[in-house]
Design a protein around this motif. Structure first.
Motif, PDB file in Angstrom:
ATOM      1  N   GLY A   1       0.825  -1.210   0.000  1.00  0.00           N
ATOM      2  CA  GLY A   1       0.000   0.000   0.000  1.00  0.00           C
ATOM      3  C   GLY A   1       0.852   1.250   0.000  1.00  0.00           C
ATOM      4  O   GLY A   1       2.077   1.174  -0.186  1.00  0.00           O
ATOM      5  N   PRO A   2       0.225   2.407   0.221  1.00  0.00           N
ATOM      6  CA  PRO A   2       0.945   3.679   0.105  1.00  0.00           C
ATOM      7  C   PRO A   2       2.076   3.852   1.119  1.00  0.00           C
ATOM      8  O   PRO A   2       2.963   4.685   0.909  1.00  0.00           O
ATOM      9  CB  PRO A   2      -0.141   4.738   0.312  1.00  0.00           C
ATOM     10  N   THR A   3       2.064   3.098   2.223  1.00  0.00           N
ATOM     11  CA  THR A   3       3.123   3.245   3.229  1.00  0.00           C
ATOM     12  C   THR A   3       4.273   2.252   3.026  1.00  0.00           C
ATOM     13  O   THR A   3       5.249   2.240   3.769  1.00  0.00           O
ATOM     14  CB  THR A   3       2.543   3.040   4.647  1.00  0.00           C
ATOM     15  N   THR A   4       4.154   1.392   2.001  1.00  0.00           N
ATOM     16  CA  THR A   4       5.194   0.398   1.703  1.00  0.00           C
ATOM     17  C   THR A   4       6.345   1.088   0.943  1.00  0.00           C
ATOM     18  O   THR A   4       6.067   1.933   0.090  1.00  0.00           O
ATOM     19  CB  THR A   4       4.593  -0.707   0.791  1.00  0.00           C
ATOM     20  N   PRO A   5       7.606   0.730   1.211  1.00  0.00           N
ATOM     21  CA  PRO A   5       8.697   1.287   0.402  1.00  0.00           C
ATOM     22  C   PRO A   5       8.476   0.947  -1.075  1.00  0.00           C
ATOM     23  O   PRO A   5       8.217  -0.210  -1.408  1.00  0.00           O
ATOM     24  CB  PRO A   5       9.948   0.568   0.927  1.00  0.00           C
ATOM     25  N   VAL A   6       8.571   1.960  -1.964  1.00  0.00           N
ATOM     26  CA  VAL A   6       8.170   1.738  -3.361  1.00  0.00           C
ATOM     27  C   VAL A   6       9.249   1.098  -4.224  1.00  0.00           C
ATOM     28  O   VAL A   6       8.945   0.453  -5.227  1.00  0.00           O
ATOM     29  CB  VAL A   6       7.692   3.037  -4.067  1.00  0.00           C
ATOM     30  N   GLN A   7      10.523   1.307  -3.873  1.00  0.00           N
ATOM     31  CA  GLN A   7      11.597   0.715  -4.680  1.00  0.00           C
ATOM     32  C   GLN A   7      12.106  -0.544  -3.999  1.00  0.00           C
ATOM     33  O   GLN A   7      12.314  -0.556  -2.784  1.00  0.00           O
ATOM     34  CB  GLN A   7      12.778   1.703  -4.826  1.00  0.00           C
ATOM     35  N   ASP A   8      12.353  -1.584  -4.802  1.00  0.00           N
ATOM     36  CA  ASP A   8      12.859  -2.851  -4.277  1.00  0.00           C
ATOM     37  C   ASP A   8      12.074  -3.285  -3.040  1.00  0.00           C
ATOM     38  O   ASP A   8      12.655  -3.629  -2.006  1.00  0.00           O
ATOM     39  CB  ASP A   8      14.351  -2.749  -3.933  1.00  0.00           C
ATOM     40  N   THR A   9      10.784  -3.261  -3.130  1.00  0.00           N
ATOM     41  CA  THR A   9       9.916  -3.621  -2.002  1.00  0.00           C
ATOM     42  C   THR A   9      10.327  -4.985  -1.439  1.00  0.00           C
ATOM     43  O   THR A   9      10.334  -5.983  -2.159  1.00  0.00           O
ATOM     44  CB  THR A   9       8.448  -3.670  -2.480  1.00  0.00           C
ATOM     45  N   PRO A  10      10.701  -5.013  -0.146  1.00  0.00           N
ATOM     46  CA  PRO A  10      11.193  -6.282   0.411  1.00  0.00           C
ATOM     47  C   PRO A  10      10.098  -7.332   0.583  1.00  0.00           C
ATOM     48  O   PRO A  10       8.900  -7.007   0.577  1.00  0.00           O
ATOM     49  CB  PRO A  10      11.732  -5.877   1.791  1.00  0.00           C
ATOM     50  N   GLN A  11      10.536  -8.570   0.781  1.00  0.00           N
ATOM     51  CA  GLN A  11       9.608  -9.676   1.050  1.00  0.00           C
ATOM     52  C   GLN A  11       8.758  -9.379   2.284  1.00  0.00           C
ATOM     53  O   GLN A  11       7.545  -9.538   2.293  1.00  0.00           O
ATOM     54  CB  GLN A  11      10.417 -10.977   1.265  1.00  0.00           C
ATOM     55  N   THR A  12       9.438  -8.920   3.349  1.00  0.00           N
ATOM     56  CA  THR A  12       8.717  -8.606   4.586  1.00  0.00           C
ATOM     57  C   THR A  12       8.812  -7.103   4.819  1.00  0.00           C
ATOM     58  O   THR A  12       9.917  -6.569   4.935  1.00  0.00           O
ATOM     59  CB  THR A  12       9.361  -9.358   5.765  1.00  0.00           C
ATOM     60  N   THR A  13       7.685  -6.435   4.864  1.00  0.00           N
ATOM     61  CA  THR A  13       7.702  -4.967   4.943  1.00  0.00           C
ATOM     62  C   THR A  13       6.354  -4.453   5.439  1.00  0.00           C
ATOM     63  O   THR A  13       5.476  -5.249   5.788  1.00  0.00           O
ATOM     64  CB  THR A  13       8.033  -4.389   3.537  1.00  0.00           C
ATOM     65  N   ILE A  14       6.203  -3.137   5.474  1.00  0.00           N
ATOM     66  CA  ILE A  14       4.903  -2.558   5.868  1.00  0.00           C
ATOM     67  C   ILE A  14       3.875  -2.885   4.786  1.00  0.00           C
ATOM     68  O   ILE A  14       4.147  -2.711   3.601  1.00  0.00           O
ATOM     69  CB  ILE A  14       5.005  -1.016   5.990  1.00  0.00           C
ATOM     70  N   MET A  15       2.715  -3.387   5.206  1.00  0.00           N
ATOM     71  CA  MET A  15       1.650  -3.709   4.252  1.00  0.00           C
ATOM     72  C   MET A  15       0.347  -3.107   4.740  1.00  0.00           C
ATOM     73  O   MET A  15      -0.244  -3.626   5.684  1.00  0.00           O
ATOM     74  CB  MET A  15       1.505  -5.230   4.112  1.00  0.00           C
ATOM     75  N   GLU A  16      -0.054  -2.001   4.121  1.00  0.00           N
ATOM     76  CA  GLU A  16      -1.344  -1.397   4.451  1.00  0.00           C
ATOM     77  C   GLU A  16      -2.106  -1.167   3.149  1.00  0.00           C
ATOM     78  O   GLU A  16      -2.238  -0.030   2.682  1.00  0.00           O
ATOM     79  CB  GLU A  16      -1.130  -0.082   5.212  1.00  0.00           C
ATOM     80  N   PRO A  17      -2.600  -2.271   2.521  1.00  0.00           N
ATOM     81  CA  PRO A  17      -3.287  -2.131   1.234  1.00  0.00           C
ATOM     82  C   PRO A  17      -4.527  -1.274   1.377  1.00  0.00           C
ATOM     83  O   PRO A  17      -5.186  -1.317   2.416  1.00  0.00           O
ATOM     84  CB  PRO A  17      -3.642  -3.567   0.868  1.00  0.00           C
ATOM     85  N   ASN A  18      -4.851  -0.494   0.321  1.00  0.00           N
ATOM     86  CA  ASN A  18      -6.030   0.366   0.405  1.00  0.00           C
ATOM     87  C   ASN A  18      -7.061   0.088  -0.685  1.00  0.00           C
ATOM     88  O   ASN A  18      -7.894   0.924  -0.984  1.00  0.00           O
ATOM     89  CB  ASN A  18      -5.631   1.849   0.428  1.00  0.00           C
ATOM     90  N   THR A  19      -6.990  -1.114  -1.286  1.00  0.00           N
ATOM     91  CA  THR A  19      -8.083  -1.556  -2.174  1.00  0.00           C
ATOM     92  C   THR A  19      -8.693  -2.809  -1.549  1.00  0.00           C
ATOM     93  O   THR A  19      -7.994  -3.546  -0.838  1.00  0.00           O
ATOM     94  CB  THR A  19      -7.569  -1.949  -3.576  1.00  0.00           C
ATOM     95  N   ILE A  20      -9.950  -3.083  -1.874  1.00  0.00           N
ATOM     96  CA  ILE A  20     -10.591  -4.272  -1.301  1.00  0.00           C
ATOM     97  C   ILE A  20      -9.880  -5.526  -1.801  1.00  0.00           C
ATOM     98  O   ILE A  20      -9.738  -6.528  -1.084  1.00  0.00           O
ATOM     99  CB  ILE A  20     -12.123  -4.278  -1.604  1.00  0.00           C
TER     100      ILE A  20
ATOM    101  N   PRO B   1       3.952  -0.753  -5.327  1.00  0.00           N
ATOM    102  CA  PRO B   1       5.400  -0.615  -5.495  1.00  0.00           C
ATOM    103  C   PRO B   1       5.791  -0.380  -6.955  1.00  0.00           C
ATOM    104  O   PRO B   1       5.035  -0.713  -7.871  1.00  0.00           O
ATOM    105  CB  PRO B   1       5.941  -1.984  -5.054  1.00  0.00           C
ATOM    106  N   GLN B   2       6.995   0.182  -7.137  1.00  0.00           N
ATOM    107  CA  GLN B   2       7.507   0.370  -8.503  1.00  0.00           C
ATOM    108  C   GLN B   2       8.429  -0.779  -8.902  1.00  0.00           C
ATOM    109  O   GLN B   2       8.577  -1.103 -10.076  1.00  0.00           O
ATOM    110  CB  GLN B   2       8.239   1.707  -8.603  1.00  0.00           C
ATOM    111  N   SER B   3       9.099  -1.353  -7.929  1.00  0.00           N
ATOM    112  CA  SER B   3       9.946  -2.522  -8.218  1.00  0.00           C
ATOM    113  C   SER B   3       9.985  -3.409  -6.982  1.00  0.00           C
ATOM    114  O   SER B   3       9.737  -2.948  -5.869  1.00  0.00           O
ATOM    115  CB  SER B   3      11.361  -2.091  -8.614  1.00  0.00           C
ATOM    116  N   ILE B   4      10.296  -4.695  -7.205  1.00  0.00           N
ATOM    117  CA  ILE B   4      10.139  -5.723  -6.158  1.00  0.00           C
ATOM    118  C   ILE B   4      11.463  -6.443  -5.918  1.00  0.00           C
ATOM    119  O   ILE B   4      12.144  -6.827  -6.876  1.00  0.00           O
ATOM    120  CB  ILE B   4       9.084  -6.769  -6.633  1.00  0.00           C
ATOM    121  N   ASP B   5      11.794  -6.642  -4.651  1.00  0.00           N
ATOM    122  CA  ASP B   5      12.968  -7.456  -4.292  1.00  0.00           C
ATOM    123  C   ASP B   5      12.504  -8.914  -4.147  1.00  0.00           C
ATOM    124  O   ASP B   5      11.765  -9.240  -3.229  1.00  0.00           O
ATOM    125  CB  ASP B   5      13.555  -6.934  -2.977  1.00  0.00           C
ATOM    126  N   ASP B   6      12.957  -9.760  -5.081  1.00  0.00           N
ATOM    127  CA  ASP B   6      12.517 -11.169  -5.036  1.00  0.00           C
ATOM    128  C   ASP B   6      13.662 -12.104  -4.648  1.00  0.00           C
ATOM    129  O   ASP B   6      13.676 -13.272  -5.034  1.00  0.00           O
ATOM    130  CB  ASP B   6      11.890 -11.588  -6.373  1.00  0.00           C
TER     131      ASP B   6
END
Ligand code: NAD
Length: 351
Positions: free
Chosen positions: A162-181, A319-324
């Motif tokens: 969600g909007p509070t998640t780091p947008v670049q290289d979003t880690p596997q474990t991170t802040i998750m506050e999704p704002n869509t159903i 996110p814009q990019s994902i750390d996998d």
């Protein structure tokens, strides 16, 4: 001499014997009924087999395991190639009696539950999205316990962020506050998967798909659908109006990589998997402007314009990019396609 033959796909074995003769010839004897029953032991049920991902995943699974061993199911008519290559059942994932009957009838041992309402449609019908996405998963997990299902696949999405998640290289474990159903249902689904694995021993596996690009079937109402439509319009009309702004960068993946990732995860040994919520997987990240530039390398006159709509807000929270790296370490995940190689293949195949 007895030799043990291992089937690396199913991770099981069959014994056969070799008799050496005096004239240096030898005879191999295999019990064919034992061989075929062991090699074709699993029966897979794929719910949501008429969808964008489900239809291609059905075909890949049938190639690997045999048409008769992969039962396709949906509430929508499947593609002709799905009907022609193996069994199809009408199944509403919310109808537990029908679901149980199909598991029993086909002696199903693995379930892939791809039925869901996606992000953009989910915002229009939030209650229906919640019911389908949550109860469909609940039914799958509960029926799996009752029917002794060996493995389940259930897809999550980058919409869990969600909007509070780091947008670049979003880690596997991170802040998750999704704002869509849709994102909220996927995040709750991930928690359910982990709970059923840890508390009930269910072998459930999951990937957080990014936007999936393909040419075989229509996308199902997601925020990344523009990245499919743009290729069709480029080929047919030479121009496209994007519903996302030109610099909106999102993680994406070409369908062959997405279905290969799915099957590779399902074929990995259970003890190699450190994540039982859902794995980050990545391949490429691009904006509408970047995909347009990639198309222009092949169709120089291609024109793009931008008219962002309600989906822009959804994309802005992702996110814009994902750390996998966890998927790469645990089960050797590696994508094959980047933006330009995907563009070449898409333009070759879209009609
Ligand atoms: P889709 O909308 O194309 O396909 C979903 C299928 O489920 C459809 O064929 C639909 O008829 C079927 N379905 C709907 N309600 C059903 C019900 N009650 N019972 C049985 N079947 C039902 O979606 P997709 O793009 O193929 O996505 C498949 C899965 O992957 C979903 O869980 C989705 O959330 C996830 N995912 C997709 C993307 C993407 O870009 N396509 C990205 C991230 C995650």
């Amino acid at each position: 001499m007895t030799i043990i033959l291992e089937n690396p796909v199913r991770r099981n074995t069959v014994k056969f014997s070799i008799l050496f003769r005096r004239d240096n010839l030898f005879r191999i004897s295999i019990n064919l009924s034992e061989y075929s029953s062991i090699m074709a032991k699993d029966t897979i049920l794929l719910v949501g087999a008429s969808g964008q991902i489900g239809s291609e995943l059905t075909m890949l699974l049938r190639e690997r395991f045999g048409g008769a061993n992969v039962v396709a199911a949906d509430i929508k008519s499947p593609l002709p190639e799905v009907v022609e290559s193996g069994p199809f059942e009408y199944l509403n994932v919310l109808d537990t009696a029908n679901y149980a009957g199909i598991l029993e009838k086909h002696k199903v041992t693995q379930i892939y539950n791809m039925a869901a309402m996606l992000s953009a449609t989910g915002e229009k019908y939030p209650l229906k999205a919640w019911e389908l996405n949550m109860d469909g998963l609940f039914n799958t997990l509960e029926l799996s316990i009752i029917h002794g299902i060996k493995k389940i696949y259930w897809p999550s999405s980058i919409a869990v962020f969600g909007p509070t998640t780091p947008v670049q290289d979003t880690p596997q474990t991170t802040i998750m506050e999704p704002n869509t159903i849709y994102g909220i249902s996927k995040q709750a689904g991930e928690r359910l998967c982990e709970w059923y694995n840890q508390k009930k021993g269910v072998d459930v596996r999951s990937l957080r798909y990014p936007g999936i690009i393909s040419y075989k079937s229509e996308p199902g109402g997601g925020t990344t659908d523009y990245a499919v439509d743009i290729y069709f319009k480029a080929k047919r009309e030479g121009k496209y109006t994007s519903f996302l702004d030109k610099e909106t960068c999102l993680p994406m993946m070409y369908m062959p990589d997405a279905i290969r990732a799915t099957v590779e995860l399902m074929e990995s040994p259970a003890d190699a998997l450190s994540i039982r919520s859902s794995y980050n997987v990545a391949a490429m990240s691009f904006s509408p402007e970047m995909v347009s530039n990639s198309i222009k390398k092949q169709i120089p006159d291609f024109e793009i314009s931008y008219e962002p709509d309600y989906r822009q807000k959804i994309a802005d929270a992702w996110p814009q990019s994902i750390d996998d790296s966890t998927a790469r370490t645990d089960w050797n995940w590696k994508p094959h396609y980047d933006l330009d190689s995907m563009t070449l293949d898409m333009l070759k195949n879209v009609k």
